[in-house]
Design an enzyme around this catalytic site. Structure first.
Site, PDB file in Angstrom:
ATOM      1  N   THR A  25       0.840  -1.194   0.000  1.00 28.48           N
ATOM      2  CA  THR A  25       0.000   0.000   0.000  1.00 28.48           C
ATOM      3  C   THR A  25       0.876   1.244   0.000  1.00 28.48           C
ATOM      4  O   THR A  25       1.724   1.416   0.872  1.00 28.48           O
ATOM      5  CB  THR A  25      -0.928  -0.007   1.227  1.00 28.48           C
ATOM      6  OG1 THR A  25      -1.845  -1.090   1.093  1.00 28.48           O
ATOM      7  CG2 THR A  25      -1.704   1.298   1.350  1.00 28.48           C
ATOM      8  N   GLN A  98      -4.597  -7.415  -6.053  1.00 31.11           N
ATOM      9  CA  GLN A  98      -5.022  -7.914  -4.750  1.00 31.11           C
ATOM     10  C   GLN A  98      -6.392  -7.323  -4.426  1.00 31.11           C
ATOM     11  O   GLN A  98      -6.538  -6.102  -4.269  1.00 31.11           O
ATOM     12  CB  GLN A  98      -4.036  -7.544  -3.639  1.00 31.11           C
ATOM     13  CG  GLN A  98      -4.407  -8.243  -2.325  1.00 31.11           C
ATOM     14  CD  GLN A  98      -3.549  -7.850  -1.157  1.00 31.11           C
ATOM     15  OE1 GLN A  98      -3.538  -6.685  -0.761  1.00 31.11           O
ATOM     16  NE2 GLN A  98      -2.819  -8.806  -0.597  1.00 31.11           N
ATOM     17  N   HIS A 174      -7.290 -10.852  -0.674  1.00 29.42           N
ATOM     18  CA  HIS A 174      -6.629 -10.520   0.598  1.00 29.42           C
ATOM     19  C   HIS A 174      -7.419 -11.173   1.731  1.00 29.42           C
ATOM     20  O   HIS A 174      -8.454 -10.676   2.166  1.00 29.42           O
ATOM     21  CB  HIS A 174      -6.586  -9.005   0.776  1.00 29.42           C
ATOM     22  CG  HIS A 174      -5.548  -8.538   1.744  1.00 29.42           C
ATOM     23  ND1 HIS A 174      -4.987  -9.350   2.714  1.00 29.42           N
ATOM     24  CD2 HIS A 174      -4.939  -7.317   1.898  1.00 29.42           C
ATOM     25  CE1 HIS A 174      -4.100  -8.657   3.412  1.00 29.42           C
ATOM     26  NE2 HIS A 174      -4.052  -7.431   2.940  1.00 29.42           N
ATOM     27  N   ASN A 177      -3.893 -10.297   7.426  1.00 31.10           N
ATOM     28  CA  ASN A 177      -3.583  -9.033   8.100  1.00 31.10           C
ATOM     29  C   ASN A 177      -4.752  -8.398   8.848  1.00 31.10           C
ATOM     30  O   ASN A 177      -4.822  -7.183   9.001  1.00 31.10           O
ATOM     31  CB  ASN A 177      -3.002  -8.023   7.096  1.00 31.10           C
ATOM     32  CG  ASN A 177      -1.655  -8.450   6.579  1.00 31.10           C
ATOM     33  OD1 ASN A 177      -1.105  -9.472   7.007  1.00 31.10           O
ATOM     34  ND2 ASN A 177      -1.099  -7.717   5.639  1.00 31.10           N
ATOM     35  N   TYR A 179      -7.912  -8.109   8.071  1.00 33.81           N
ATOM     36  CA  TYR A 179      -8.959  -7.470   7.282  1.00 33.81           C
ATOM     37  C   TYR A 179     -10.199  -8.367   7.224  1.00 33.81           C
ATOM     38  O   TYR A 179     -10.280  -9.381   7.917  1.00 33.81           O
ATOM     39  CB  TYR A 179      -8.417  -7.082   5.905  1.00 33.81           C
ATOM     40  CG  TYR A 179      -7.340  -6.023   5.987  1.00 33.81           C
ATOM     41  CD1 TYR A 179      -7.617  -4.780   6.552  1.00 33.81           C
ATOM     42  CD2 TYR A 179      -6.042  -6.276   5.544  1.00 33.81           C
ATOM     43  CE1 TYR A 179      -6.619  -3.803   6.666  1.00 33.81           C
ATOM     44  CE2 TYR A 179      -5.048  -5.312   5.648  1.00 33.81           C
ATOM     45  CZ  TYR A 179      -5.342  -4.075   6.205  1.00 33.81           C
ATOM     46  OH  TYR A 179      -4.357  -3.119   6.328  1.00 33.81           O
ATOM     47  N   ASN A 234      -3.408  -5.226  12.771  1.00 33.55           N
ATOM     48  CA  ASN A 234      -4.753  -4.646  12.859  1.00 33.55           C
ATOM     49  C   ASN A 234      -5.594  -5.254  13.977  1.00 33.55           C
ATOM     50  O   ASN A 234      -6.782  -5.534  13.799  1.00 33.55           O
ATOM     51  CB  ASN A 234      -5.458  -4.758  11.506  1.00 33.55           C
ATOM     52  CG  ASN A 234      -4.801  -3.886  10.453  1.00 33.55           C
ATOM     53  OD1 ASN A 234      -4.575  -2.703  10.673  1.00 33.55           O
ATOM     54  ND2 ASN A 234      -4.470  -4.474   9.312  1.00 33.55           N
ATOM     55  N   GLY A 321       8.672  -7.572  -0.143  1.00 29.76           N
ATOM     56  CA  GLY A 321       7.936  -6.318  -0.071  1.00 29.76           C
ATOM     57  C   GLY A 321       8.853  -5.123  -0.075  1.00 29.76           C
ATOM     58  O   GLY A 321       9.055  -4.489  -1.103  1.00 29.76           O
TER      59      GLY A 321
END
Length: 375
Positions: A25, A98, A174, A177, A179, A234, A321
């Site tokens: 992101t 994604q 996705h 993480n 979400y 998160n 990444g």
């Protein structure tokens, strides 16, 4: 012996090497959450990766959780992404999008007026997100009603079709993480009492329905998923039995014969040993019923680790990444064992070309200053 630099077939996608650019992101989408010319340059610069996974791209306006992240639910967004995919393909690269729904990791200011974040639960996460005012506490969500979930699956299906129309080679869902899909999978977050809560089978139901719908729409051989069994990202506390939960998930996904599963080992962007987990057993549970499914590993891999994991057969591909942020030619640097340029953290999120498209490729005559080895 298999090499990190050998070509590989990822379902329907012919990748030139086994190096994956992980989703990153960067908060640089334009008006209407559309890709910009700067984004075209950014991805084109990194097209030597065997496979690029785009930054998280929301499947609907409801799915947005951060400022200036792109979507793939409008005609304008599809047209913008087509310029990205055309540029990557012109350089010989492959790219999947994604597909992202953040669930409760959002803020009222980022959503259509009158809407609040949605999740498996009505409990707020203890975390922050990036808004026009900077980093703010995420808003309290509402729990999705059972009869809304078919609409959610349809949003994923439509976004996958849009991805193909935009020229992507496939999609990565996705499921990691902390979400939305992971908010359903983990019992530390999911407190439902309907058919999508309680037992492991129920908590796996939504992700299996989403993947089944996408595979039917665009082909399983162009469909993959990202999972992160133990990351605390998160405010995603550990499931009560992450090994059993995620082995069930991959077992249920195996009959779909997806192109790939992409696994974050440990804490996303952090310690690899944050919690006990047997990743080899997870892969074995998947490949027992889908022996040709590609297994992508991620998180903190050095060059030597990546070479070893592919050579040993423990993984098929390795995703990087941060390495790709500051090194558009990371594949060459890994092949030549050249130094890896460091990331400028201040320019990671939002802004313009600085810290985005202005990182230089390696010059043939100079390899060293300000760089670090990635052995």
């Amino acid at each position: 012996m298999t090499s990190l630099f050998d070509p590989i077939r990822v379902g329907a996608i012919a990748a030139a090497n086994r190096i994956v650019m992980a989703p990153l992101t960067r908060n640089r989408a334009g008006a209407g959450r559309t890709p910009t010319p700067l984004m075209v340059t950014y991805y084109e610069q990194r097209a030597s990766a065997g496979l690029i996974v785009s930054e998280g791209t929301q499947i609907s306006a409801e799915g947005q959780g951060y400022l200036d992240t792109p979507g793939i639910y409008s005609a304008e967004q599809v047209a913008g992404w087509r310029k990205v995919t055309d540029a990557v393909h012109a350089k010989g690269g492959k790219i999947v999008v994604q597909l992202w729904h953040v669930g409760r990791i959002s803020h009222l200011s980022l959503l259509p007026e009158g809407q609040v974040p949605v999740s498996s639960t009505a409990r707020a996460a203890n975390g922050k997100t990036f808004t026009a005012k900077g980093f703010e506490q995420v808003s309290t969500p509402r729990a999705l009603a059972t009869d809304e979930l078919a609409r959610l699956v349809e949003d994923y299906r439509r976004a996958a079709r849009n991805a193909i129309d935009a020229g992507f080679d496939g999609v990565e869902v996705h499921g990691a993480n902390g979400y939305l899909l992971e908010q359903f999978m983990r019992d530390s977050i999911n407190d439902r009492s309907d058919a999508y809560g309680g037992s492991r089978e129920n908590r796996a139901r939504l992700v299996v329905e989403v993947m089944t719908a996408i595979a039917a729409e665009i082909g399983a051989d162009r469909t993959g998923i990202r999972l992160s069994p133990v990351t605390p990202a998160n405010d995603a506390a550990l499931d009560s039995d992450p090994q059993a939960m995620f082995e069930l998930v991959v077992e249920r996904l195996a009959p779909l014969r997806l192109a790939f599963i992409h696994v974050v080992e440990g804490a996303t962007g952090g310690p690899r040993d944050i919690a006990p987990f047997d990743y080899a057993a997870l892969r074995a549970r998947y490949t027992r019923n889908h022996p040709h499914g590609i297994w992508i590993v991620n998180n903190g891999y050095t060059r030597s680790m990546a070479l070893d994991v592919v050579a040993s057969g423990a993984a098929d591909m390795v995703a990087f990444g941060k390495g790709f942020i500051a090194n558009p030619d990371l594949v060459r640097r890994l092949r030549d064992d050249a130094p890896i340029a460091p990331v400028v953290r201040e320019t990671l999120y939002g802004g313009g070309a600085a810290g985005y498209t202005d990182y230089p490729a390696l010059e043939p005559a100079s390899l060293e200053h300000g760089a670090v080895s990635m052995r």
